[in-house]
Design a protein around this motif. Sequence first.
Motif, PDB file in Angstrom:
ATOM      1  N   SER A  31      72.352 -57.230 -11.528  1.00  0.00           N
ATOM      2  CA  SER A  31      71.133 -57.926 -11.102  1.00  0.00           C
ATOM      3  C   SER A  31      70.060 -57.922 -12.191  1.00  0.00           C
ATOM      4  CB  SER A  31      70.572 -57.281  -9.829  1.00  0.00           C
ATOM      5  OG  SER A  31      69.988 -56.023 -10.108  1.00  0.00           O
ATOM      6  N   LYS A 180      78.914 -64.991   1.108  1.00  0.00           N
ATOM      7  CA  LYS A 180      77.975 -66.029   0.678  1.00  0.00           C
ATOM      8  C   LYS A 180      76.827 -66.178   1.668  1.00  0.00           C
ATOM      9  CE  LYS A 180      81.138 -68.851  -2.093  1.00  0.00           C
ATOM     10  NZ  LYS A 180      81.763 -70.200  -2.244  1.00  0.00           N
ATOM     11  N   ARG A 183      74.596 -63.038   1.466  1.00  0.00           N
ATOM     12  CA  ARG A 183      73.718 -63.060   0.309  1.00  0.00           C
ATOM     13  C   ARG A 183      72.599 -64.090   0.455  1.00  0.00           C
ATOM     14  NH1 ARG A 183      76.644 -62.179  -5.441  1.00  0.00           N
ATOM     15  NH2 ARG A 183      74.458 -62.510  -6.015  1.00  0.00           N
ATOM     16  N   CYS A 184      72.871 -65.150   1.195  1.00  0.00           N
ATOM     17  CA  CYS A 184      71.805 -66.128   1.480  1.00  0.00           C
ATOM     18  C   CYS A 184      70.697 -65.494   2.308  1.00  0.00           C
ATOM     19  CB  CYS A 184      72.379 -67.344   2.199  1.00  0.00           C
ATOM     20  SG  CYS A 184      73.219 -68.516   1.124  1.00  0.00           S
ATOM     21  N   PHE A 186      69.935 -62.251   2.358  1.00  0.00           N
ATOM     22  CA  PHE A 186      69.235 -61.329   1.464  1.00  0.00           C
ATOM     23  C   PHE A 186      68.329 -62.091   0.497  1.00  0.00           C
ATOM     24  CE2 PHE A 186      72.807 -58.051   2.064  1.00  0.00           C
ATOM     25  CZ  PHE A 186      72.037 -57.266   2.899  1.00  0.00           C
ATOM     26  N   SER A 187      68.825 -63.207  -0.008  1.00  0.00           N
ATOM     27  CA  SER A 187      68.036 -64.018  -0.934  1.00  0.00           C
ATOM     28  C   SER A 187      66.775 -64.544  -0.259  1.00  0.00           C
ATOM     29  CB  SER A 187      68.882 -65.180  -1.462  1.00  0.00           C
ATOM     30  OG  SER A 187      68.126 -66.008  -2.314  1.00  0.00           O
ATOM     31  N   LYS A 188      66.916 -64.953   1.000  1.00  0.00           N
ATOM     32  CA  LYS A 188      65.767 -65.470   1.740  1.00  0.00           C
ATOM     33  C   LYS A 188      64.731 -64.376   1.972  1.00  0.00           C
ATOM     34  CE  LYS A 188      64.665 -68.305   5.783  1.00  0.00           C
ATOM     35  NZ  LYS A 188      65.236 -68.990   6.973  1.00  0.00           N
ATOM     36  N   HIS A 190      64.278 -61.796   0.081  1.00  0.00           N
ATOM     37  CA  HIS A 190      63.670 -61.550  -1.224  1.00  0.00           C
ATOM     38  C   HIS A 190      62.635 -62.615  -1.564  1.00  0.00           C
ATOM     39  CE1 HIS A 190      63.634 -61.622  -5.749  1.00  0.00           C
ATOM     40  NE2 HIS A 190      63.404 -60.344  -5.522  1.00  0.00           N
ATOM     41  N   ASP A 191      62.940 -63.869  -1.265  1.00  0.00           N
ATOM     42  CA  ASP A 191      61.992 -64.962  -1.543  1.00  0.00           C
ATOM     43  C   ASP A 191      60.686 -64.763  -0.769  1.00  0.00           C
ATOM     44  OD1 ASP A 191      63.771 -66.177  -3.244  1.00  0.00           O
ATOM     45  OD2 ASP A 191      64.441 -67.691  -1.795  1.00  0.00           O
ATOM     46  N   GLU A 219      75.579 -56.079  -2.229  1.00  0.00           N
ATOM     47  CA  GLU A 219      75.101 -57.466  -2.130  1.00  0.00           C
ATOM     48  C   GLU A 219      73.573 -57.509  -2.054  1.00  0.00           C
ATOM     49  OE1 GLU A 219      79.300 -57.353  -0.648  1.00  0.00           O
ATOM     50  OE2 GLU A 219      77.513 -56.149  -0.317  1.00  0.00           O
ATOM     51  N   GLU A 223      70.685 -59.238  -4.721  1.00  0.00           N
ATOM     52  CA  GLU A 223      69.673 -60.219  -4.292  1.00  0.00           C
ATOM     53  C   GLU A 223      68.257 -59.649  -4.321  1.00  0.00           C
ATOM     54  OE1 GLU A 223      70.281 -63.279  -4.070  1.00  0.00           O
ATOM     55  OE2 GLU A 223      72.483 -63.172  -4.078  1.00  0.00           O
ATOM     56  N   SER A 225      67.081 -56.160  -3.630  1.00  0.00           N
ATOM     57  CA  SER A 225      66.655 -54.967  -2.913  1.00  0.00           C
ATOM     58  C   SER A 225      66.196 -53.885  -3.894  1.00  0.00           C
ATOM     59  CB  SER A 225      67.807 -54.417  -2.069  1.00  0.00           C
ATOM     60  OG  SER A 225      67.440 -53.192  -1.456  1.00  0.00           O
TER      61      SER A 225
END
Length: 240
Positions: A31, A180, A183-184, A186-188, A190-191, A219, A223, A225
């Motif tokens: 990361s 997938k 991770r979406c 987690f990505s959200k 994070h955003d 994962e 993203e 964490s």
Amino acid sequence: MESSCLNDNFSFIEDNLKRINENIAVAAHRSGRSADDITFMAVTKTVEPVMINHAIECGVKLIGENKVQEFLGKKQYLRLDDCEAHLIGHLQTNKVKQIVGQVSMIQSVDSLKLASEISKQSEKLGIVTDCLIEMNIGDQPTKTGAAQDSVEQLIYEAAKLPGIKIKGLMSIPPVCDDEKVLRCYFSKIHDIFIDIKSKKIDNTDMDILSMGMSSDYEEAILEGSTLVRIGSSVFGRRVY
């Protein structure tokens, strides 16, 4: 507990901690960060103090408990001189008085009512309690956490209260077998974390993003964490 059984359990914990720390280091590197950028929490729900103390002896610097009464019942037996403790489970307002001042952070603040009670009890003790706002990223009715579209407003309101300090977000994505999709989520999370952080809200640091557990901490690190909460992968399956 017999000595041979105790030694086996100690070895089991040691092996698990070694593997987890290696996995964290690899995921952090992938990361673009180092292992030092990731805080590892050992979740100690249903775990006996002797096992927790061994994990601490092996280098664990942070533990997390889910229930107020369980933690308070264990605390006197734990060697916490060099180890922090956080509450990570759902907290009822009528239990706030018991836990404020007993842990260094409450990670599960999901309403202004709860934040207000933490503020009130912290003020009585003359302390500041670090808090994370818990977000229900999947807006699941069966899960705790503030709805994602109300998190920012909750932070603005909670940050005005005396006796508490907002340090970031905590979230648990819906159970998902598809990496997938996971991770979406987690990505959200994070955003949203980065967006709120960029607004530099008063009395809010937004330094901690607590997401990722035994089944998905790698994962989560990939993203963004900064704190992973790992229980069964350290101590084995919980015995209720």
